[in-house]
Design an enzyme around this catalytic site. Sequence first.
Site, PDB file in Angstrom:
ATOM      1  N   ASP A  66      -8.931  -6.791  -4.300  1.00 52.13           N
ATOM      2  CA  ASP A  66      -8.587  -5.451  -3.835  1.00 52.13           C
ATOM      3  C   ASP A  66      -9.371  -4.399  -4.617  1.00 52.13           C
ATOM      4  O   ASP A  66      -9.216  -4.267  -5.830  1.00 52.13           O
ATOM      5  CB  ASP A  66      -7.080  -5.230  -4.007  1.00 52.13           C
ATOM      6  CG  ASP A  66      -6.563  -3.984  -3.300  1.00 52.13           C
ATOM      7  OD1 ASP A  66      -7.368  -3.106  -2.966  1.00 52.13           O
ATOM      8  OD2 ASP A  66      -5.338  -3.910  -3.094  1.00 52.13           O
ATOM      9  N   SER A  69       0.833  -1.193   0.000  1.00 57.83           N
ATOM     10  CA  SER A  69       0.000   0.000   0.000  1.00 57.83           C
ATOM     11  C   SER A  69       0.877   1.256   0.000  1.00 57.83           C
ATOM     12  O   SER A  69       1.757   1.394  -0.848  1.00 57.83           O
ATOM     13  CB  SER A  69      -0.949  -0.044   1.200  1.00 57.83           C
ATOM     14  OG  SER A  69      -1.948   0.933   1.106  1.00 57.83           O
ATOM     15  N   HIS A  98      -8.041  -5.331   0.006  1.00 57.59           N
ATOM     16  CA  HIS A  98      -6.752  -4.661   0.169  1.00 57.59           C
ATOM     17  C   HIS A  98      -6.048  -5.114   1.449  1.00 57.59           C
ATOM     18  O   HIS A  98      -4.820  -5.242   1.478  1.00 57.59           O
ATOM     19  CB  HIS A  98      -6.958  -3.149   0.181  1.00 57.59           C
ATOM     20  CG  HIS A  98      -5.691  -2.359   0.214  1.00 57.59           C
ATOM     21  ND1 HIS A  98      -4.747  -2.418  -0.789  1.00 57.59           N
ATOM     22  CD2 HIS A  98      -5.188  -1.501   1.145  1.00 57.59           C
ATOM     23  CE1 HIS A  98      -3.728  -1.628  -0.496  1.00 57.59           C
ATOM     24  NE2 HIS A  98      -3.967  -1.063   0.677  1.00 57.59           N
ATOM     25  N   ASP A  99      -6.813  -5.357   2.493  1.00 58.51           N
ATOM     26  CA  ASP A  99      -6.214  -5.792   3.758  1.00 58.51           C
ATOM     27  C   ASP A  99      -5.567  -7.170   3.671  1.00 58.51           C
ATOM     28  O   ASP A  99      -4.901  -7.594   4.621  1.00 58.51           O
ATOM     29  CB  ASP A  99      -7.265  -5.811   4.870  1.00 58.51           C
ATOM     30  CG  ASP A  99      -7.368  -4.479   5.602  1.00 58.51           C
ATOM     31  OD1 ASP A  99      -6.548  -3.572   5.311  1.00 58.51           O
ATOM     32  OD2 ASP A  99      -8.248  -4.332   6.466  1.00 58.51           O
ATOM     33  N   ARG A 123     -12.464   6.591   9.577  1.00 62.80           N
ATOM     34  CA  ARG A 123     -11.921   5.231   9.587  1.00 62.80           C
ATOM     35  C   ARG A 123     -12.963   4.222   9.123  1.00 62.80           C
ATOM     36  O   ARG A 123     -12.633   3.228   8.470  1.00 62.80           O
ATOM     37  CB  ARG A 123     -11.430   4.879  10.989  1.00 62.80           C
ATOM     38  CG  ARG A 123     -10.617   3.587  11.051  1.00 62.80           C
ATOM     39  CD  ARG A 123      -9.368   3.704  10.207  1.00 62.80           C
ATOM     40  NE  ARG A 123      -8.475   2.563  10.411  1.00 62.80           N
ATOM     41  CZ  ARG A 123      -7.320   2.396   9.803  1.00 62.80           C
ATOM     42  NH1 ARG A 123      -6.918   3.312   8.934  1.00 62.80           N
ATOM     43  NH2 ARG A 123      -6.564   1.348  10.040  1.00 62.80           N
TER      44      ARG A 123
END
Length: 350
Positions: free
Chosen positions: A291, A137, A320-321, A203
């Site tokens: 992702d 990332s 993505h994580d 968040r």
Amino acid sequence: MQADQKTFKYPYPYALEMGGELPGFELAYTTYGERNANDTNIVWICHALTGSSNAHDWWDGLVGDDKYFNPSQHFIICVNVLGSAYGSTGPLSVNPRTNQPYYHNFPTLTVRDVVGTLDLLRQELAISKIKICIGGSLGGQQALEWAVEKPDLFEELILIASNALHSPWGIAFNESQRMAIEADPTYAEDSPEAGAMGMRAARSIALLSYRNYDTYNFTQARDNPDQIDDFRASSYQQYQGDKFVKRFNAFSYWALSKIMDSHNVGRNRGGIVHALGLVKAKTLVLGIKSDLLFPLSEQQFLARHIPDAAFQEIDSLYGHDGFLIEYKQLTQVIRAWQETNGQLQMARIR
């Protein structure tokens, strides 16, 4: 596993890409293991958006005793980036010219500014060659920028779920988060807690980009088919926002999102393709099939234009994580790539 946590103090004015300067800065960094006699075992890890210099904390499946990056074999370095909340100079730091915290007056930084500070630390440590530079990332963005800026520095470069240019899609997610922070009226204040509730909502927005539709269907399914309130997905978003507020601040979150937006290795270098062609390190590019934030097309672009780069796709439910979760697959593909001396053929890893 012993971690050696240190601070690099740079006491001179540091010019910034967008103009202006910092009147010196500090970088918190952590090392594991020992440098060997000829410095052939150095692994430099670049962390993602809200990571710290303690890579074992957030990448413990890859970094640690008996893990792929093992301190008994490697000298591992990870630096908390400029602007962050874990020991390096950031918005809550005291500006030596005013003797007050920066808060809203902290300058806008770019990935190139961040990499410049990493290289100053590298020089301070008298490191002339790095065996492996790896990041996912925003960490991958730093690693790539550094490899373009210093083509002879790295022997191997591993880029995970990253890109050459931060996309309008990614910038829009970041702007939405900044809008959430701005909507918190306390963010106008000069206080370490300012904007906390706005950051809590930000968040929650970010989490949607880090995961995906299938992730939530699997991990946050309804407790029963007739449920009409108190959903697991709702409590999960609340929980993640609360947890983040306890460990971060809105000013650093804002600054780091702007750093990510700035990423463009082609800026003032004759374009992205030309810049990628400058990379000399043996390069592995990893993408995650699910992702949404950094789609596979971005990693495929990197692999096409970095000379002799290898590409590998990882299958993960976690979007993505996945770069923070799929340790087994990451270890498998990195090991295979290194054992084949960088000649790994394009294939899917399941």
